[in-house]
Design a protein around this motif. Structure first.
Motif, short mmCIF file in Angstrom:
data_model
loop_
_atom_site.label_atom_id
_atom_site.label_comp_id
_atom_site.label_asym_id
_atom_site.label_seq_id
_atom_site.Cartn_x
_atom_site.Cartn_y
_atom_site.Cartn_z
N LYS A 126 0.86 -1.19 0.00
CA LYS A 126 0.00 0.00 0.00
C LYS A 126 0.89 1.23 0.00
N VAL A 127 0.73 2.06 -1.02
CA VAL A 127 1.50 3.30 -1.15
C VAL A 127 0.49 4.43 -1.34
N GLU A 128 0.48 5.35 -0.41
CA GLU A 128 -0.52 6.42 -0.44
C GLU A 128 0.13 7.77 -0.15
N GLY A 129 -0.55 8.83 -0.63
CA GLY A 129 -0.17 10.20 -0.28
C GLY A 129 1.20 10.60 -0.76
N GLY A 130 1.70 11.62 -0.11
CA GLY A 130 3.02 12.12 -0.44
C GLY A 130 3.02 13.32 -1.35
N TYR A 131 1.84 13.67 -1.90
CA TYR A 131 1.75 14.82 -2.80
C TYR A 131 1.03 15.95 -2.07
N GLU A 132 1.08 17.11 -2.66
CA GLU A 132 0.50 18.29 -2.00
C GLU A 132 -0.99 18.12 -1.74
N ASP A 133 -1.67 17.43 -2.62
CA ASP A 133 -3.12 17.32 -2.48
C ASP A 133 -3.59 16.00 -1.88
N SER A 134 -2.66 15.15 -1.39
CA SER A 134 -3.09 13.84 -0.89
C SER A 134 -2.41 13.44 0.41
N GLY A 135 -1.98 14.40 1.20
CA GLY A 135 -1.45 14.10 2.52
C GLY A 135 -0.05 13.55 2.52
N GLU A 136 0.37 13.08 3.70
CA GLU A 136 1.73 12.58 3.87
C GLU A 136 1.91 11.22 3.21
N PHE A 137 3.16 10.98 2.86
CA PHE A 137 3.50 9.70 2.23
C PHE A 137 3.40 8.56 3.25
N SER A 138 2.82 7.45 2.82
CA SER A 138 2.75 6.27 3.69
C SER A 138 3.00 5.02 2.84
N TYR A 139 3.79 4.14 3.43
CA TYR A 139 4.12 2.87 2.77
C TYR A 139 3.90 1.75 3.78
N SER A 140 3.21 0.70 3.35
CA SER A 140 3.03 -0.46 4.21
C SER A 140 3.16 -1.73 3.38
#
Length: 305
Positions: A150-164
């Motif tokens: 799961k890789v989410e966010g990290g961009y200005e419009d989608s919150g902090e980066f998260s990797y699991s």
């Protein structure tokens, strides 16, 4: 010792019964194509047949295992090939983005493609074959349908980066011959680790930053090169295993042919010989019936003539 009519008759019937047994044995061999049809026919042949059959069944299972091995390795190679192409494209984008003549809007367009490539690479990391995730170690099925990466966010419009990563880096091993075990999976930390996706996310962030310097973007060329090298090394290791599997597969196939030949030589009847024995026994049986008819034929009236 006085020989009576009843003794002749009983001996004849006993011999006829034995002749019928011989005919039945040859008929069984002819109809089944086997030397024996029950262990009592020849215990030695029966015991050898059990050993040969066990060996053939084992080799056939190894051949089925080989199909599973090819399935893992071929699909992994295909996924890593797509990963390589995506990384090469990302490097091209990094070279373009480091060009000082590009404006903010143009770099924003490059960032959009980088985001899409990250999503594409996440899907590759979650490759599923025969209901098994091939990059999640021995935890090949996700809990409640959840994907391992799961890789989410990290961009200005989608919150902090998260990797699991809901998997492990254990080896998936399959036995392909006696004493030979092949590791069929590629570990997640070889290619699809957290740094891999974090670098892609930061690359997109830098491209969207209006104050970014060319040197900051060009730094990602080196980072992407590192991930390309990791992917190449993973494919090289995979290729070495594929070559070994092909050698083992050829050996197992040769062993299977040899084992089946030995089993056939031990169990299969010589049809020509069986037909000759059956024909000969039929002639003997007919002669015995003819002679027996002459012995049983006389009556009291025959003796009074």
């Amino acid at each position: 010792m006085r020989v009576t009519q009843s003794m002749l008759t009983n001996n004849m019937l006993r011999n006829l019964s034995s002749s019928y047994n011989s005919l039945g044995k040859y008929m069984d061999q002819l109809s089944t194509g086997k030397k024996i049809n029950r262990p009592s026919d020849d215990p030695v042949v029966a015991m050898k047949g059990m050993d040969y059959r066990t060996q053939v069944n084992q080799l056939e299972q190894y051949e089925r295992n080989m199909g599973e091995v090819h399935n893992w390795l071929d699909n992994t190679d295909s996924a890593l090939d797509k990963t390589q192409k995506a990384l090469v494209r990302l490097r091209e984008l990094a070279v373009q983005g480091a060009n000082g003549t590009y404006e903010e809007g143009q770099r924003g367009n490059i960032a959009s493609e980088v985001k899409q490539l990250r999503e594409h690479l996440t899907e590759i990391a979650n490759t599923k074959v025969n209901n098994k995730y091939i990059f999640s170690g021995t935890k090949t099925t996700g809990a409640d349908g959840e994907k391992p990466f799961k890789v989410e966010g990290g961009y200005e419009d989608s919150g902090e980066f998260s990797y699991s990563f809901d998997g492990n880096n254990n080896d998936v091993k399959i036995e392909v011959s006696s004493g030979s075990v092949i590791t069929v999976n590629t570990k997640a930390d070889q290619v699809f680790n957290e740094d891999f996706f974090k670098d892609l996310t930061e690359f997109a962030q830098k491209l969207e930053d209006p104050d970014v310097e060319d040197d900051e973007i060009s730094a990602f060329i080196t980072k992407i090169d590192t991930h390309i090298d990791n992917n190449v090394n993973a494919r090289a290791d995979l290729g070495a295993r594929q070559n070994r599997v092909e050698l083992i597969e050829n050996r197992v196939q040769e062993q299977t042919v040899a084992a089946k030949a030995m089993m056939s030589e031990n169990e299969d009847a010589d049809i020509e010989e069986v037909i000759m024995n059956l024909t000969s026994q039929e002639a003997v049986h007919r002669a015995a019936l003819s002679a027996g008819a002459r012995i049983i034929q006389p009556t009291l009236l025959d003796f009074l003539r």
